[in-house]
Scaffold this motif. Structure first.
Motif, PDB file in Angstrom:
ATOM      1  N   ASN A   1     -25.269 -12.773 -36.067  1.00 52.84           N
ATOM      2  CA  ASN A   1     -23.895 -12.532 -35.633  1.00 52.84           C
ATOM      3  C   ASN A   1     -23.856 -11.342 -34.673  1.00 52.84           C
ATOM      4  O   ASN A   1     -24.829 -10.606 -34.508  1.00 52.84           O
ATOM      5  CB  ASN A   1     -22.963 -12.346 -36.828  1.00 52.84           C
ATOM      6  CG  ASN A   1     -23.217 -11.043 -37.562  1.00 52.84           C
ATOM      7  OD1 ASN A   1     -24.237 -10.396 -37.353  1.00 52.84           O
ATOM      8  ND2 ASN A   1     -22.291 -10.658 -38.423  1.00 52.84           N
ATOM      9  N   HIS A   2     -22.691 -11.147 -34.046  1.00 49.16           N
ATOM     10  CA  HIS A   2     -22.601 -10.112 -33.007  1.00 49.16           C
ATOM     11  C   HIS A   2     -22.753  -8.713 -33.582  1.00 49.16           C
ATOM     12  O   HIS A   2     -23.232  -7.804 -32.902  1.00 49.16           O
ATOM     13  CB  HIS A   2     -21.274 -10.245 -32.251  1.00 49.16           C
ATOM     14  CG  HIS A   2     -21.237 -11.448 -31.356  1.00 49.16           C
ATOM     15  ND1 HIS A   2     -21.968 -11.528 -30.183  1.00 49.16           N
ATOM     16  CD2 HIS A   2     -20.577 -12.629 -31.468  1.00 49.16           C
ATOM     17  CE1 HIS A   2     -21.760 -12.696 -29.612  1.00 49.16           C
ATOM     18  NE2 HIS A   2     -20.904 -13.392 -30.364  1.00 49.16           N
ATOM     19  N   SER A   3     -22.362  -8.515 -34.842  1.00 49.33           N
ATOM     20  CA  SER A   3     -22.499  -7.187 -35.430  1.00 49.33           C
ATOM     21  C   SER A   3     -23.964  -6.781 -35.540  1.00 49.33           C
ATOM     22  O   SER A   3     -24.292  -5.594 -35.460  1.00 49.33           O
ATOM     23  CB  SER A   3     -21.841  -7.155 -36.812  1.00 49.33           C
ATOM     24  OG  SER A   3     -20.445  -7.380 -36.715  1.00 49.33           O
TER      25      SER A   3
ATOM     26  N   TYR B   1     -30.338 -17.478 -36.297  1.00 52.40           N
ATOM     27  CA  TYR B   1     -28.935 -17.120 -36.084  1.00 52.40           C
ATOM     28  C   TYR B   1     -28.770 -15.625 -36.300  1.00 52.40           C
ATOM     29  O   TYR B   1     -29.434 -15.014 -37.157  1.00 52.40           O
ATOM     30  CB  TYR B   1     -28.019 -17.874 -37.060  1.00 52.40           C
ATOM     31  CG  TYR B   1     -26.612 -17.311 -37.104  1.00 52.40           C
ATOM     32  CD1 TYR B   1     -25.707 -17.586 -36.085  1.00 52.40           C
ATOM     33  CD2 TYR B   1     -26.214 -16.465 -38.139  1.00 52.40           C
ATOM     34  CE1 TYR B   1     -24.429 -17.044 -36.106  1.00 52.40           C
ATOM     35  CE2 TYR B   1     -24.938 -15.923 -38.171  1.00 52.40           C
ATOM     36  CZ  TYR B   1     -24.053 -16.209 -37.142  1.00 52.40           C
ATOM     37  OH  TYR B   1     -22.788 -15.671 -37.156  1.00 52.40           O
TER      38      TYR B   1
ATOM     39  N   VAL C   1     -18.968 -19.685 -40.083  1.00 53.61           N
ATOM     40  CA  VAL C   1     -19.578 -18.967 -38.971  1.00 53.61           C
ATOM     41  C   VAL C   1     -18.549 -18.064 -38.299  1.00 53.61           C
ATOM     42  O   VAL C   1     -18.822 -16.904 -37.961  1.00 53.61           O
ATOM     43  CB  VAL C   1     -20.186 -19.955 -37.961  1.00 53.61           C
ATOM     44  CG1 VAL C   1     -20.608 -19.236 -36.688  1.00 53.61           C
ATOM     45  CG2 VAL C   1     -21.372 -20.678 -38.586  1.00 53.61           C
TER      46      VAL C   1
ATOM     47  N   ILE D   1     -18.059 -15.014 -40.468  1.00 54.55           N
ATOM     48  CA  ILE D   1     -19.190 -14.086 -40.409  1.00 54.55           C
ATOM     49  C   ILE D   1     -19.162 -13.285 -39.107  1.00 54.55           C
ATOM     50  O   ILE D   1     -19.502 -12.104 -39.084  1.00 54.55           O
ATOM     51  CB  ILE D   1     -20.506 -14.861 -40.563  1.00 54.55           C
ATOM     52  CG1 ILE D   1     -20.647 -15.386 -41.997  1.00 54.55           C
ATOM     53  CG2 ILE D   1     -21.705 -14.000 -40.198  1.00 54.55           C
ATOM     54  CD1 ILE D   1     -21.843 -16.268 -42.216  1.00 54.55           C
ATOM     55  N   GLU D   2     -18.732 -13.950 -38.018  1.00 54.90           N
ATOM     56  CA  GLU D   2     -18.673 -13.253 -36.737  1.00 54.90           C
ATOM     57  C   GLU D   2     -17.646 -12.126 -36.752  1.00 54.90           C
ATOM     58  O   GLU D   2     -17.735 -11.181 -35.972  1.00 54.90           O
ATOM     59  CB  GLU D   2     -18.344 -14.240 -35.614  1.00 54.90           C
ATOM     60  CG  GLU D   2     -19.469 -15.206 -35.274  1.00 54.90           C
ATOM     61  CD  GLU D   2     -20.678 -14.490 -34.680  1.00 54.90           C
ATOM     62  OE1 GLU D   2     -20.513 -13.385 -34.138  1.00 54.90           O
ATOM     63  OE2 GLU D   2     -21.786 -15.041 -34.759  1.00 54.90           O
TER      64      GLU D   2
ATOM     65  N   GLN E   1     -28.564 -10.690 -28.604  1.00 57.67           N
ATOM     66  CA  GLN E   1     -28.950 -11.913 -29.327  1.00 57.67           C
ATOM     67  C   GLN E   1     -30.027 -12.683 -28.585  1.00 57.67           C
ATOM     68  O   GLN E   1     -30.972 -13.197 -29.175  1.00 57.67           O
ATOM     69  CB  GLN E   1     -27.721 -12.807 -29.525  1.00 57.67           C
ATOM     70  CG  GLN E   1     -26.838 -12.440 -30.690  1.00 57.67           C
ATOM     71  CD  GLN E   1     -25.715 -13.458 -30.867  1.00 57.67           C
ATOM     72  OE1 GLN E   1     -25.386 -14.192 -29.944  1.00 57.67           O
ATOM     73  NE2 GLN E   1     -25.145 -13.491 -32.054  1.00 57.67           N
TER      74      GLN E   1
END
Length: 853
Positions: free
Chosen positions: A330-332, A328, A307, A310-311, A341
């Motif tokens: 990620n921030h991208s 879920y 995780v 991936i972030e 999010q």
């Protein structure tokens, strides 16, 4: 996790969570989870028969979220889906892949154009069928489906469920099942994502009780653990211990929750990180207990590191739960989609982002879930930013990837397509409005049923069989417009007395049915209060919700379709759209059917005028005839019979013109008139048929015909028979034996002007019965004509002891019961019963071929 584990885990929640029949629900879950495991499928469902026996309703599902089941919650028993076919036939419907599905169930393939295989098997015990069990698997490259062993196991699982349901029914524990019963939905069994070990630790003595999972997390066989905290502490990274001991003491002293990350050594120079959570038990009066800590160690393996990795990536990554909700992101992904999010998590992306709301994009997700194969596509994020999405399905949901892309150019996306540099190949199509697949199937199914409906009442039956179970309605009525008033065509579920009060309602009356028709807009009423508020004082039926669908074809009002619901029914936008679309199909079919009904009434009047209404009374003979139209086409045809007195003799005729329409009836009338003219003029039987053939040829016939003509002398019992391409007559003797009269014949009428029609003579014995008939009485599918004739001969012998009228009815009994009678039927029975002194010839039933004396 096994099927039994899933079922037993549901039990503690009680009947309120899983329905009013917990034993039934446990049996359903255990059966469908077991079936999925046995067949290697990725989803499975059990459908049970509804209380009204019109629908198969989803009762339990494994691996399919409710969002995918919504369009298929109710399946009409007579629909063209494999689930319904398996229920009706009592046999498994096995579809190896998309090709076989398209060939056998084309409408399903149009609604679900994804590569998958499926098998549907009836759930039954003895003579009772409870419903159907169905499984779906990922289509295999070689096109094979389930193996024989897997199919056998699936049948066994369905049979075991049937036996269990029979036992529950006998004990009164089965409960009722209908559309209002919520289905039991369970995920596919899977290995736990996180390992959890439990402990009880005495900080003063160092004693520690640990379960097997905790020992496994620390890399120690449970049987080798000595119950000392120090033994496990030796497995912890030494630099982590001082801080951990201090935090643990503080948590005990201050009685707060301990949360701490520890690194466990793996013996190979590496380590993995775990989380330890602990608390002091609530025992304020027990000082010894205050030194205790109970808690758990959570081992997420490498997932925490994954995780974190991936972030750090620039591309967007996300996970969708099986029902399509974002679990879920990620921030991208926030930056790519332009939304936080918090606004995405727990919701479906196409419900949040307007530029993803087109059904074509939800269909991509559905394609991935149903087929269990990766799906890629491009989306334009306004104003001019393009994103590439890739969905990778699995048993627990869908993992997704998104990245910026250049503006696409439509290109070949087949095996030879060139992917973008560093990206997987994607397919692109312009967004276009598309109905959801369940809705599309409803339109296709009703449309198909309506194309087969010929009469107005057949249209009603098709609508009733499809609309009521598909939408959960209990009542249906269709009214038609006649002379600016509404007339009831047919109804199901309503009281006849209630509907009779509205018969003949003028179109200008202010009622829901007339307002919907005159405005051309459907009306959806979800409660009695809403109806009475709009129409004060209106007479209300026992329904609680209604849909008033105007039937308009060619810009003309045809009628109104009224759908009623016993309980309050909400009409979501999608359902309103589908019902509106269906009303257009119903209107077109009803208009076509009413035109047919008018033409049919004219044609039946013509045919009734041509057939004899009363047969003559003849001395020494008892004669009876029957005509039965076919059940398909225009319900009329070219079969006929006639009895014609000709001086001392009587002519008996049965004929058959090919076809089942007005032209066939008209040709039949011409031939019947010709035979009557030639017979009453005194021509011999062979000349009557030959002259009729020539006249038929002179009229330039488009249709061929056959006939069997007999002239009987009542005093002598002599009968002369001529056949023109027709089936041989039958003769039943007084002793009960029956035989096929092997008399020679000529060709069909309408083939050759110079055709010869031989004449045969026989002598009837008093008490004999001569049977002339057309092929509609005997022809069976997959059977040869000789066997069919012999079957009728045996029936004539077996049934011949009764009155002639009863015998005729008995011979037609099976035909009258058939709803799929392709051909019309004519039957003429003649019993030779002269007074004793008039029988001058010796009894004989042998035919002499050759010319008449």
């Amino acid at each position: 996790m096994s099927a039994n584990d899933v079922a037993s885990n549901l039990h503690p929640f009680g009947a309120a969570s899983v329905g009013e029949a917990p034993e039934r629900d446990e049996a359903l879950v255990s059966a469908i989870v077991g079936a999925v495991e046995l067949t290697g499928a990725h989803t499975g469902s059990v459908f049970l028969l509804s209380g009204d026996h019109r629908s198969l309703v989803v009762a339990a599902s494994c691996g399919s979220p409710l969002s995918l089941l919504s369009g298929w919650r109710r399946i009409p028993v007579n629909s063209g889906l494999p689930v319904a076919e398996a229920y009706r036939s009592g046999r498994m419907v096995h579809l190896a892949g998309a090709e076989e599905t398209m060939r056998r169930f084309p409408q399903l393939s149009v609604a679900l154009p994804y590569p998958f295989g499926s098998a549907s098997v009836p759930v039954r015990a003895g003579e009772r069928t409870f419903g159907t069990m169905a499984v779906v698997w990922t289509a295999r490259p070689d096109g094979t489906g389930l193996s024989r062993a897997q199919r056998r196991k699936l049948r066994s699982a369905a049979d075991r469920l049937g036996s269990t349901l029979t036992g529950l029914r006998a004990r009164g524990a089965l409960g009722e099942y209908d559309e209002r019963t919520a289905p039991v939905v369970v995920p596919l069994p899977s290995a736990p994502v996180i390992r959890v070990g439990l402990f009880d630790w005495n900080l003063d003595t160092g004693a520690l009780t640990a379960d097997d999972d905790l020992c496994a997390i620390f890399g120690m066989p449970p049987r080798e653990f000595d119950g000392r905290a120090a033994t496990l502490a030796a497995m912890i990274e030494p630099s982590d211990l001082p801080g951990f001991r201090s935090a643990a003491r503080a948590a005990v002293r201050e009685r707060h929750v301990l949360a701490y990350c520890l690194r466990i050594r793996d013996g190979r120079g590496g380590h993995h990180t775990v989380e330890l959570w602990g608390r002091v038990p609530e025992s304020p009066d027990d000082l010894e207990a205050s030194a205790h800590m109970v808690g758990a160690v959570l081992d997420s393996g490498s997932r925490m590191a994954a995780v974190a990795a991936i972030e750090r990536l620039a591309d967007g990554f996300f996970a969708l739960a099986p029902d399509g909700r974002l679990a879920y992101a990620n921030h991208s992904l926030e930056n790519l989609l332009g939304v936080r999010q918090g606004e995405l998590l727990g919701r479906r992306p196409w419900d949040v982002l307007p530029w993803l709301a087109d059904p074509v994009y939800e269909d991509r997700y559905r394609a991935a879930v149903v087929s269990q194969q990766p799906v890629s596509f491009l989306v334009r994020r306004p104003p001019d930013k393009w994103l590439a999405f890739s969905l990778h399905p699995g048993a627990q949901g869908v993992t997704g990837w998104a990245a910026p892309a250049r503006q696409p150019v439509p290109a070949d996306t087949g095996p030879g397509a060139t992917p973008m540099a560093g990206r997987p190949p994607v397919s692109w199509s312009s967004p276009s409005a598309a109905p959801r697949v369940g809705s599309l199937y409803r339109v296709l199914t009703l449309g198909s049923a309506l194309t087969e409906a010929v009469t107005a009442h057949e249209v009603f039956e098709a609508v009733a069989e499809q609309l009521l179970p598909a939408f959960g309605g209990q009542k249906l009525a269709i009214t038609v417009v006649e002379e600016r008033r509404l007339r009831l065509l047919d109804q199901r579920g309503y009281s006849k007395r209630f509907l009779a009060r509205f018969e003949g309602t003028p179109l200008h009356a202010r009622l829901p049915v007339t307002d919907a028709l005159t405005s051309g807009a459907p009306m959806f009423v979800e409660s009695r209060e809403e109806l009475l508020e709009t129409y004060p004082g209106i007479m209300v039926s026992q329904s609680s919700s209604w849909a008033f669908l105007p039937l308009i074809a060619s810009n003309r009002p045809v009628g109104v379709c009224l759908l009623g619901f016993d309980d309050v029914h909400r009409f979501p936008d999608e359902e309103r759209g589908v019902l509106t679309a269906l009303s257009g199909l119903i209107a077109q079919a009803l208009e076509r059917a009413r035109l047919y009904d008018a033409e049919f009434a004219l044609a039946r009047g013509l045919q009734n005028a041509l057939l004899p209404h009363r047969l003559p009374t003849l001395p020494g003979l008892d004669v009876t005839g029957r005509y039965l139209p076919g059940t398909g086409g225009m319900d009329i045809g070219g079969d006929w019979y006639d009895v014609i007195p000709t001086g001392d003799e009587v002519a008996l005729i049965v004929g058959d013109v090919e076809g089942h329409n007005v032209a066939a009836a008209a040709a039949m009338g011409q031939l019947r008139s010709a035979v009557r003219a030639f017979a009453t003029a005194g021509h011999p039987p062979s000349d009557v048929v030959a002259n009729t053939n020539r006249l038929h040829m002179d009229l330039d016939p488009a249709l061929l015909a056959s006939c069997c003509y007999a002239r009987l002398h009542p005093r002598s019992g002599v009968v002369r028979i001529v056949r023109a391409g027709h089936l041989p007559p039958l003769l039943r003797l007084p002793d009960g034996q029956a035989e096929v009269l092997d008399v020679p014949g000529g060709p069909l009428l309408g083939i050759d002007t110079a055709a010869h029609f031989p004449e045969s003579e026989l002598h009837l014995v008093p008490g004999s019965i001569l049977a002339l008939y057309t092929d509609g009485l005997i022809e069976k599918r997959d059977s040869d004509i000789d066997s069919d004739v012999d079957r009728l001969r045996a029936s004539l012998a077996r049934m011949g002891g009764s009155r002639l009228e009863d015998l005729a009815d008995a011979l037609l009994r099976d035909a009258r019961r058939s709803t799929d009678r392709a051909d019309d039927i004519a039957l003429l029975l003649t019993e030779y019963a002269p007074p004793p002194q008039t029988a001058t010839k010796p009894a004989s039933a042998q035919a002499d071929s050759g010319p008449s004396p």
